[in-house]
Design a protein around this motif. Structure first.
Motif, mmCIF file in Angstrom:
data_model
loop_
_atom_site.group_PDB
_atom_site.id
_atom_site.type_symbol
_atom_site.label_atom_id
_atom_site.label_comp_id
_atom_site.label_asym_id
_atom_site.label_seq_id
_atom_site.Cartn_x
_atom_site.Cartn_y
_atom_site.Cartn_z
ATOM 1 N N ILE A 152 0.854 -1.204 0.000
ATOM 2 C CA ILE A 152 0.000 0.000 0.000
ATOM 3 C C ILE A 152 0.882 1.245 0.000
ATOM 4 O O ILE A 152 0.615 2.209 -0.731
ATOM 5 C CB ILE A 152 -0.966 -0.018 1.202
ATOM 6 C CG1 ILE A 152 -2.012 -1.127 1.013
ATOM 7 C CG2 ILE A 152 -1.643 1.335 1.383
ATOM 8 C CD1 ILE A 152 -2.859 -1.405 2.221
ATOM 9 N N GLU A 153 1.945 1.242 0.805
ATOM 10 C CA GLU A 153 2.872 2.379 0.840
ATOM 11 C C GLU A 153 3.489 2.639 -0.535
ATOM 12 O O GLU A 153 3.643 3.787 -0.945
ATOM 13 C CB GLU A 153 4.018 2.106 1.830
ATOM 14 C CG GLU A 153 3.659 2.253 3.284
ATOM 15 C CD GLU A 153 4.823 1.856 4.180
ATOM 16 O OE1 GLU A 153 5.990 1.907 3.730
ATOM 17 O OE2 GLU A 153 4.563 1.484 5.338
ATOM 18 N N LEU A 154 3.851 1.561 -1.248
ATOM 19 C CA LEU A 154 4.500 1.691 -2.553
ATOM 20 C C LEU A 154 3.500 1.956 -3.683
ATOM 21 O O LEU A 154 3.898 2.203 -4.814
ATOM 22 C CB LEU A 154 5.306 0.431 -2.875
ATOM 23 C CG LEU A 154 6.505 0.161 -1.957
ATOM 24 C CD1 LEU A 154 7.096 -1.210 -2.240
ATOM 25 C CD2 LEU A 154 7.563 1.243 -2.129
ATOM 26 N N GLY A 155 2.201 1.859 -3.375
ATOM 27 C CA GLY A 155 1.182 2.094 -4.395
ATOM 28 C C GLY A 155 0.931 0.903 -5.299
ATOM 29 O O GLY A 155 0.316 1.042 -6.356
ATOM 30 N N ILE A 156 1.399 -0.276 -4.895
ATOM 31 C CA ILE A 156 1.187 -1.481 -5.702
ATOM 32 C C ILE A 156 -0.277 -1.897 -5.644
ATOM 33 O O ILE A 156 -0.864 -2.310 -6.637
ATOM 34 C CB ILE A 156 2.113 -2.623 -5.223
ATOM 35 C CG1 ILE A 156 3.570 -2.227 -5.474
ATOM 36 C CG2 ILE A 156 1.794 -3.932 -5.937
ATOM 37 C CD1 ILE A 156 4.572 -3.143 -4.826
ATOM 38 N N ILE A 157 -0.875 -1.801 -4.451
ATOM 39 C CA ILE A 157 -2.302 -2.077 -4.284
ATOM 40 C C ILE A 157 -2.939 -0.894 -3.564
ATOM 41 O O ILE A 157 -2.261 -0.095 -2.928
ATOM 42 C CB ILE A 157 -2.551 -3.393 -3.504
ATOM 43 C CG1 ILE A 157 -1.897 -3.340 -2.121
ATOM 44 C CG2 ILE A 157 -2.107 -4.598 -4.290
ATOM 45 C CD1 ILE A 157 -2.249 -4.511 -1.227
ATOM 46 N N GLN A 158 -4.250 -0.790 -3.664
ATOM 47 C CA GLN A 158 -4.997 0.278 -3.002
ATOM 48 C C GLN A 158 -5.588 -0.250 -1.702
ATOM 49 O O GLN A 158 -5.953 -1.423 -1.590
ATOM 50 C CB GLN A 158 -6.133 0.782 -3.905
ATOM 51 C CG GLN A 158 -5.653 1.331 -5.229
ATOM 52 C CD GLN A 158 -4.769 2.554 -5.058
ATOM 53 O OE1 GLN A 158 -5.036 3.403 -4.211
ATOM 54 N NE2 GLN A 158 -3.713 2.632 -5.854
ATOM 55 N N LYS A 159 -5.672 0.647 -0.720
ATOM 56 C CA LYS A 159 -6.265 0.266 0.554
ATOM 57 C C LYS A 159 -7.734 -0.046 0.335
ATOM 58 O O LYS A 159 -8.426 0.649 -0.406
ATOM 59 C CB LYS A 159 -6.106 1.408 1.558
ATOM 60 C CG LYS A 159 -6.436 1.027 2.978
ATOM 61 C CD LYS A 159 -6.054 2.132 3.924
ATOM 62 C CE LYS A 159 -6.322 1.708 5.358
ATOM 63 N NZ LYS A 159 -5.948 2.752 6.311
ATOM 64 N N ASN A 160 -8.227 -1.076 1.003
ATOM 65 C CA ASN A 160 -9.619 -1.483 0.853
ATOM 66 C C ASN A 160 -10.530 -0.460 1.535
ATOM 67 O O ASN A 160 -10.479 -0.277 2.746
ATOM 68 C CB ASN A 160 -9.817 -2.878 1.472
ATOM 69 C CG ASN A 160 -11.162 -3.456 1.109
ATOM 70 O OD1 ASN A 160 -12.035 -2.763 0.619
ATOM 71 N ND2 ASN A 160 -11.322 -4.737 1.349
ATOM 72 N N GLN A 161 -11.361 0.208 0.753
ATOM 73 C CA GLN A 161 -12.239 1.264 1.253
ATOM 74 C C GLN A 161 -13.680 0.783 1.437
ATOM 75 O O GLN A 161 -14.570 1.592 1.699
ATOM 76 C CB GLN A 161 -12.223 2.443 0.260
ATOM 77 C CG GLN A 161 -10.855 3.049 0.037
ATOM 78 C CD GLN A 161 -10.364 3.854 1.223
ATOM 79 O OE1 GLN A 161 -11.152 4.302 2.047
ATOM 80 N NE2 GLN A 161 -9.068 4.030 1.322
#
Length: 197
Positions: A152-161
């Protein structure tokens, strides 16, 4: 001396020849024809790389093994078997590729779930060379896999909203219900005042 060109296909060749000669006391030259058999041998030279579609621990991902042939000969009957270690394998453990042409590549895809960071990907690759000799190579490749937080920090995946959006919808519904209840109460009070008058 006979030298093969760089773009020649490995295989068995027959080279025809004609020799013209004459002896010192002869006026008429003689000729002799024939052919020379020649075999051009080359072997495949395979290299391997690995990549993950979703490089995150505990996430389902497609694991792609790229087989590149840098040799002068085709690698035939190529199959790639993935050894299960630092990941759970969801697809078949073996993929048959077929022929990897010279100066070309092919991919073998597997569905996995990674169980730890930075796993080692171990493969057994079988193929046949120019002389129909079966070769078996055991390959060990490093792979970078991240924890969910780091991804998530690296922007590889998005945080689940999802939970956030659900809470907003629930709050809006509750506000509408409260607003309607208050309006009913006000109407009831007005109607009671009118009846008293």
């Amino acid at each position: 001396r006979i030298k093969a060109s760089q773009d020649i296909v490995p295989g068995d060749y027959e080279i025809p020849y004609t020799i013209s000669y004459r002896f010192q006391n002869e006026v008429q030259p003689r000729t002799k024809t024939g052919s020379i058999g020649m075999r051009i041998i080359a072997n495949p030279k395979l290299s391997f790389s690995v990549s993950a579609e979703v490089p995150v621990v505990d996430a389902q991902s497609r694991l792609t093994i790229r087989v590149t042939n840098k040799g002068f000969s085709d690698a035939r009957f190529v199959s790639v078997r993935l050894l299960e270690e630092d990941y759970a394998l969801l697809s078949d453990s073996e993929v048959y590729i077929g022929t990897v042409d010279s100066d070309d590549f092919e991919n073998a895809d597997f569905e996995v779930i990674f169980t730890k960071e930075n796993p080692r990907v171990r493969l057994i690759v079988e193929y046949t060379d120019f002389d129909n000799k079966k070769l078996i190579e055991e390959i060990d490749l490093p792979l970078t896999i991240y924890t969910r937080e780091r991804a998530i920090e690296l922007g590889i995946i998005q945080k689940n909203q999802t939970a956030f959006y659900i809470s907003i919808v629930v709050t809006i519904i509750l506000l509408i219900i409260i607003w309607r209840a208050l309006r009913r109460r006000q109407r009831m009070k007005r109607s009671m005042r009118l009846q008293e008058k």
